[in-house]
Design a protein around this motif. Sequence first.
Motif, PDB file in Angstrom:
ATOM      1  N   ARG A  16       0.816  -1.299  -0.148  1.00  0.00           N
ATOM      2  CA  ARG A  16       0.062   0.016  -0.149  1.00  0.00           C
ATOM      3  C   ARG A  16       0.770   1.526   0.003  1.00  0.00           C
ATOM      4  NH1 ARG A  16      -4.276  -0.682   4.629  1.00  0.00           N
ATOM      5  NH2 ARG A  16      -2.488  -1.702   5.724  1.00  0.00           N
ATOM      6  N   LEU A  19       1.926   1.666  -3.459  1.00  0.00           N
ATOM      7  CA  LEU A  19       0.564   2.287  -4.396  1.00  0.00           C
ATOM      8  C   LEU A  19       0.247   3.558  -3.998  1.00  0.00           C
ATOM      9  CD1 LEU A  19      -2.037   1.565  -5.951  1.00  0.00           C
ATOM     10  CD2 LEU A  19      -3.149   1.176  -3.769  1.00  0.00           C
ATOM     11  N   TYR A  20       0.154   4.106  -2.860  1.00  0.00           N
ATOM     12  CA  TYR A  20       0.142   5.426  -2.409  1.00  0.00           C
ATOM     13  C   TYR A  20       1.095   6.530  -2.979  1.00  0.00           C
ATOM     14  CZ  TYR A  20      -3.648   3.681   0.721  1.00  0.00           C
ATOM     15  OH  TYR A  20      -4.668   2.894   1.345  1.00  0.00           O
ATOM     16  N   TYR A  23       0.186   6.845  -6.561  1.00  0.00           N
ATOM     17  CA  TYR A  23      -1.058   7.783  -6.600  1.00  0.00           C
ATOM     18  C   TYR A  23      -0.455   9.365  -6.406  1.00  0.00           C
ATOM     19  CZ  TYR A  23      -4.957   4.332  -5.789  1.00  0.00           C
ATOM     20  OH  TYR A  23      -5.632   3.161  -5.754  1.00  0.00           O
ATOM     21  N   SER A  69      -9.145   3.816  -3.294  1.00  0.00           N
ATOM     22  CA  SER A  69      -9.433   3.593  -4.588  1.00  0.00           C
ATOM     23  C   SER A  69      -9.417   4.967  -5.177  1.00  0.00           C
ATOM     24  CB  SER A  69     -10.912   3.086  -4.623  1.00  0.00           C
ATOM     25  OG  SER A  69     -11.725   3.962  -4.231  1.00  0.00           O
ATOM     26  N   GLU A  95      -7.258   5.037 -11.588  1.00  0.00           N
ATOM     27  CA  GLU A  95      -7.913   3.589 -11.628  1.00  0.00           C
ATOM     28  C   GLU A  95      -6.869   2.612 -12.295  1.00  0.00           C
ATOM     29  OE1 GLU A  95     -10.361   0.663 -10.822  1.00  0.00           O
ATOM     30  OE2 GLU A  95     -10.904   2.620  -9.968  1.00  0.00           O
ATOM     31  N   HIS A  98      -4.446   1.650  -9.701  1.00  0.00           N
ATOM     32  CA  HIS A  98      -5.058   0.836  -8.697  1.00  0.00           C
ATOM     33  C   HIS A  98      -4.965  -0.674  -9.601  1.00  0.00           C
ATOM     34  CE1 HIS A  98      -8.574  -0.600  -6.199  1.00  0.00           C
ATOM     35  NE2 HIS A  98      -7.647  -0.542  -5.313  1.00  0.00           N
TER      36      HIS A  98
END
Length: 106
Positions: A16, A19-20, A23, A69, A95, A98
Amino acid sequence: MPEPIKILSQHPPGGRCTLYASYAKELSSCLGLAMRVIHTDCRDAHGDGSPSLRVNGAVLQPSDGVILSAADICAGLAAAGMDLSISPDLASRLEAIHEHFLEEFA
Protein backbone atom coordinates in the motif's frame (compact mmCIF):
# COMPACT_ATOMS: atom_id res chain seq x y z
CA MET A 1 -0.71 27.73 -2.22
CA PRO A 2 -1.78 24.19 -1.35
CA GLU A 3 0.34 21.98 0.87
CA PRO A 4 2.37 19.24 -0.76
CA ILE A 5 0.76 15.83 -1.07
CA LYS A 6 2.23 13.75 1.75
CA ILE A 7 2.72 10.01 1.80
CA LEU A 8 3.43 8.40 5.14
CA SER A 9 5.39 5.28 4.27
CA GLN A 10 7.37 2.55 5.91
CA HIS A 11 10.93 2.04 4.69
CA PRO A 12 11.31 0.01 2.60
CA PRO A 13 7.78 0.55 1.33
CA GLY A 14 5.34 -2.33 1.23
CA GLY A 15 2.35 -2.80 -1.06
CA ARG A 16 0.00 0.00 0.00
CA CYS A 17 2.88 2.40 0.64
CA THR A 18 4.06 1.79 -2.93
CA LEU A 19 0.52 2.22 -4.26
CA TYR A 20 -0.01 5.48 -2.39
CA ALA A 21 3.33 6.82 -3.63
CA SER A 22 2.25 5.99 -7.20
CA TYR A 23 -1.04 7.80 -6.62
CA ALA A 24 0.86 10.81 -5.26
CA LYS A 25 3.20 10.93 -8.27
CA GLU A 26 0.18 10.98 -10.58
CA LEU A 27 -1.57 13.65 -8.52
CA SER A 28 1.59 15.73 -8.50
CA SER A 29 1.92 15.43 -12.26
CA CYS A 30 -1.75 16.06 -13.09
CA LEU A 31 -2.47 18.79 -10.56
CA GLY A 32 0.92 20.47 -10.39
CA LEU A 33 1.31 19.82 -6.67
CA ALA A 34 4.51 19.09 -4.82
CA MET A 35 4.76 15.76 -3.03
CA ARG A 36 6.69 14.61 -0.02
CA VAL A 37 7.37 11.11 1.30
CA ILE A 38 7.67 10.85 5.07
CA HIS A 39 9.17 7.60 6.31
CA THR A 40 7.80 6.41 9.62
CA ASP A 41 7.93 3.28 11.75
CA CYS A 42 4.46 4.08 13.09
CA ARG A 43 1.84 1.74 11.66
CA ASP A 44 -1.46 3.56 11.64
CA ALA A 45 -3.09 3.08 8.25
CA HIS A 46 -5.04 6.13 7.15
CA GLY A 47 -4.10 7.99 10.31
CA ASP A 48 -0.85 9.31 11.78
CA GLY A 49 1.31 6.49 10.40
CA SER A 50 1.85 4.34 7.36
CA PRO A 51 0.35 3.83 4.93
CA SER A 52 -1.41 7.17 4.60
CA LEU A 53 -1.99 9.75 1.89
CA ARG A 54 -2.60 13.36 2.98
CA VAL A 55 -3.94 16.21 0.91
CA ASN A 56 -4.10 19.73 2.39
CA GLY A 57 -3.52 18.24 5.82
CA ALA A 58 -6.45 15.80 5.58
CA VAL A 59 -5.81 12.06 5.62
CA LEU A 60 -7.73 10.43 2.78
CA GLN A 61 -9.91 7.56 3.97
CA PRO A 62 -10.73 4.41 2.00
CA SER A 63 -14.44 3.69 1.64
CA ASP A 64 -13.76 -0.02 2.18
CA GLY A 65 -11.63 0.68 5.28
CA VAL A 66 -8.58 -1.00 3.74
CA ILE A 67 -7.19 0.53 0.55
CA LEU A 68 -7.68 3.85 -1.22
CA SER A 69 -9.40 3.71 -4.58
CA ALA A 70 -9.48 6.31 -7.34
CA ALA A 71 -13.00 7.31 -6.26
CA ASP A 72 -11.83 7.75 -2.64
CA ILE A 73 -9.00 10.01 -3.74
CA CYS A 74 -11.15 12.12 -6.05
CA ALA A 75 -13.78 12.51 -3.31
CA GLY A 76 -11.07 13.52 -0.83
CA LEU A 77 -9.59 16.04 -3.25
CA ALA A 78 -13.00 17.57 -3.93
CA ALA A 79 -13.70 17.76 -0.18
CA ALA A 80 -10.36 19.54 0.24
CA GLY A 81 -11.56 22.16 -2.25
CA MET A 82 -9.30 21.14 -5.13
CA ASP A 83 -10.39 21.87 -8.69
CA LEU A 84 -10.32 18.53 -10.51
CA SER A 85 -11.51 20.04 -13.79
CA ILE A 86 -7.89 20.85 -14.65
CA SER A 87 -7.32 17.11 -15.11
CA PRO A 88 -10.55 15.55 -16.44
CA ASP A 89 -8.95 12.13 -16.87
CA LEU A 90 -7.52 12.02 -13.33
CA ALA A 91 -9.97 9.38 -12.05
CA SER A 92 -9.22 7.02 -14.93
CA ARG A 93 -5.47 7.52 -14.50
CA LEU A 94 -5.70 6.73 -10.78
CA GLU A 95 -7.93 3.73 -11.54
CA ALA A 96 -5.28 2.37 -13.92
CA ILE A 97 -2.69 2.62 -11.13
CA HIS A 98 -5.05 0.78 -8.77
CA GLU A 99 -5.75 -1.98 -11.31
CA HIS A 100 -2.03 -2.45 -11.96
CA PHE A 101 -1.45 -2.72 -8.21
CA LEU A 102 -4.17 -5.36 -7.84
CA GLU A 103 -2.70 -7.39 -10.70
CA GLU A 104 0.81 -7.17 -9.30
CA PHE A 105 0.04 -7.87 -5.64
CA ALA A 106 -2.94 -10.25 -6.01
